[in-house]
Scaffold this motif. Structure first.
Motif, PDB file in Angstrom:
ATOM      1  N   SER A   1      53.269  76.302  31.599  1.00 40.65           N
ATOM      2  CA  SER A   1      53.593  76.689  30.222  1.00 40.65           C
ATOM      3  C   SER A   1      55.088  76.602  29.970  1.00 40.65           C
ATOM      4  N   LEU A   2      55.874  77.053  30.936  1.00 43.28           N
ATOM      5  CA  LEU A   2      57.327  76.991  30.796  1.00 43.28           C
ATOM      6  C   LEU A   2      57.794  75.550  30.705  1.00 43.28           C
ATOM      7  N   TYR A   3      57.214  74.681  31.516  1.00 44.68           N
ATOM      8  CA  TYR A   3      57.627  73.282  31.515  1.00 44.68           C
ATOM      9  C   TYR A   3      57.324  72.609  30.176  1.00 44.68           C
ATOM     10  N   LEU A   4      56.143  72.843  29.628  1.00 40.50           N
ATOM     11  CA  LEU A   4      55.762  72.188  28.377  1.00 40.50           C
ATOM     12  C   LEU A   4      56.518  72.749  27.174  1.00 40.50           C
ATOM     13  N   SER A   5      56.832  74.020  27.200  1.00 47.10           N
ATOM     14  CA  SER A   5      57.426  74.661  26.011  1.00 47.10           C
ATOM     15  C   SER A   5      58.947  74.590  25.983  1.00 47.10           C
ATOM     16  N   GLN A   6      59.572  74.306  27.104  1.00 49.35           N
ATOM     17  CA  GLN A   6      61.029  74.470  27.165  1.00 49.35           C
ATOM     18  C   GLN A   6      61.793  73.493  26.282  1.00 49.35           C
ATOM     19  N   LEU A   7      61.392  72.217  26.240  1.00 45.06           N
ATOM     20  CA  LEU A   7      62.166  71.246  25.464  1.00 45.06           C
ATOM     21  C   LEU A   7      62.123  71.539  23.961  1.00 45.06           C
ATOM     22  N   PRO A   8      60.957  71.870  23.376  1.00 47.06           N
ATOM     23  CA  PRO A   8      60.973  72.280  21.967  1.00 47.06           C
ATOM     24  C   PRO A   8      61.873  73.488  21.710  1.00 47.06           C
ATOM     25  N   VAL A   9      61.886  74.447  22.630  1.00 48.57           N
ATOM     26  CA  VAL A   9      62.763  75.613  22.471  1.00 48.57           C
ATOM     27  C   VAL A   9      64.221  75.190  22.523  1.00 48.57           C
ATOM     28  N   VAL A  10      64.552  74.339  23.502  1.00 48.08           N
ATOM     29  CA  VAL A  10      65.939  73.868  23.646  1.00 48.08           C
ATOM     30  C   VAL A  10      66.407  73.162  22.380  1.00 48.08           C
ATOM     31  N   MET A  11      65.579  72.269  21.845  1.00 47.37           N
ATOM     32  CA  MET A  11      65.976  71.510  20.654  1.00 47.37           C
ATOM     33  C   MET A  11      66.020  72.401  19.416  1.00 47.37           C
ATOM     34  N   ALA A  12      65.130  73.362  19.326  1.00 44.04           N
ATOM     35  CA  ALA A  12      65.136  74.272  18.182  1.00 44.04           C
ATOM     36  C   ALA A  12      66.401  75.120  18.176  1.00 44.04           C
TER      37      ALA A  12
END
Length: 344
Positions: A280-291
């Motif tokens: 879950s952390l791997y899939l969600s991290q990039l959208p969080v970073v870009m947001a």
């Protein structure tokens, strides 16, 4: 002997490494060595799947079904969420391209070039899942054979695929390259674990030396600024294998990466829980970073990165607790009657 404690902790370390890589990358900072978390993930995947196949003896169909339940739903969910975010706030996710063909191929885990010519799916970090799914297919083919021939078959198929890419550059970029051999390395470590060969290679000091050298080699690459996609399986893969091998030896000595003081035991327990949530952390991290980048364009890079990392961890843990675990358990319960019927 179950190498659960070290594997879970290393999953957390791998996920945090990739998170730090992305958080620094999008904040104008350099932590390129964090990308080695992907190589560690590939090695762990090869290790865990070989170990589980030895213990559970799954059929090829049962194995692929179990992998699909584990990997696909959450990936589809995050891909859909990213597409929705990119549609609603076009400037927030600059690396997401809402192209129909691109989206469908991404959902199907099929390697392809995105509309900009890059080897990334709609959810960019999902490129690693293309490799994982290919490995699952190859592994399922190996399960057809008798146990004593499976590793040789796996080695031949993965090595052939890795070599084919050298003849076809597009295939090399998309999938057929030596990164696939990291799965084989993980499977080889599992065989050494099961046969006791790993335990015979010295004791605790050897394990700690292997761990320390793996970390040192990665640290030296970061300090020296050494980067090479072509040599990645050597530069990142070999130190990652040393780290995994050292951790596994500690497990065989009944120590694991858990330890000596109550404080460290608490830290290790927290890391193990984060390891459970690593997907879950791997899939969600990039959208969080870009947001976060879109919302804080004028912030200094170090401050943005320092805020992004804990925020992404919170999102990852929440996604695991409230989405991934309930979703996966529900699907497994739904498929259980069909599995029992096939067995009968």
């Amino acid at each position: 002997m179950k190498p659960l404690s070290s594997i879970q902790i290393l999953r957390a370390v791998a996920a945090m490494g990739v998170l730090l890589f992305h958080a620094c990358q999008w904040s104008g900072l350099d932590f390129a060595v964090g990308a080695a978390g992907v190589d560690l993930f590939f090695l762990i995947s090869g290790f865990v799947l070989w170990l589980s196949a030895e213990h559970a003896a799954p059929s090829p169909g049962g194995f692929l079904t179990a992998r699909a339940v584990r990997v696909a739903p959450l990936y589809w969910l995050w891909t859909g969420l990213v597409a929705l975010m990119a549609w609603r706030w076009p400037g927030m996710l600059p690396v997401v391209n809402l192209d129909l063909r691109h989206g469908l191929l991404s959902l199907a885990f099929l390697p392809h070039l995105d509309p900009w010519g890059g080897p990334f799916p709609l959810l960019p970090s999902g490129w690693t899942l293309t490799y994982e799914v290919f490995f699952y297919l190859v592994f399922a083919l190996a399960l057809i054979l008798p146990k004593d021939r499976r590793f040789q078959a796996l080695a031949v198929m993965l090595t052939t695929a890795a070599l084919v890419g050298f003849a076809y550059h597009r295939w090399y970029i998309l999938l057929a390259n030596p990164l696939l051999l990291e799965f084989l390395g993980g499977a080889a470590l599992a065989r050494c674990w099961l046969s006791g060969a790993l335990a015979r290679l010295g004791g605790r000091r050897t394990a700690l030396t292997s761990l320390a050298l793996g970390v040192l080699f990665l640290a030296l690459q970061q300090i020296a600024g050494i980067q090479s996609d072509f040599w990645r399986p050597v530069l990142f893969g070999v130190p990652a294998a040393m780290i995994l091998a050292g951790a596994l030896k500690l497990d065989q000595g009944d120590h694991g990466l858990t330890p000596w003081t109550p404080v460290w035991r608490g830290v290790a327990t927290g890391l193990a829980h984060l390891g459970d949530a690593s997907y879950s952390l791997y899939l969600s991290q990039l959208p969080v970073v870009m947001a976060v980048l879109a919302l804080t364009p004028a912030w200094p890079g170090p401050i943005r990165a320092a805020i992004t990392v804990p925020l992404a961890v919170i999102v990852g843990l929440a996604g695991y607790t409230w989405i991934e675990r309930p979703l996966t358990e529900s699907l497994r319960r739904a498929l259980a009657p069909a599995a029992r019927l096939r067995t009968a």
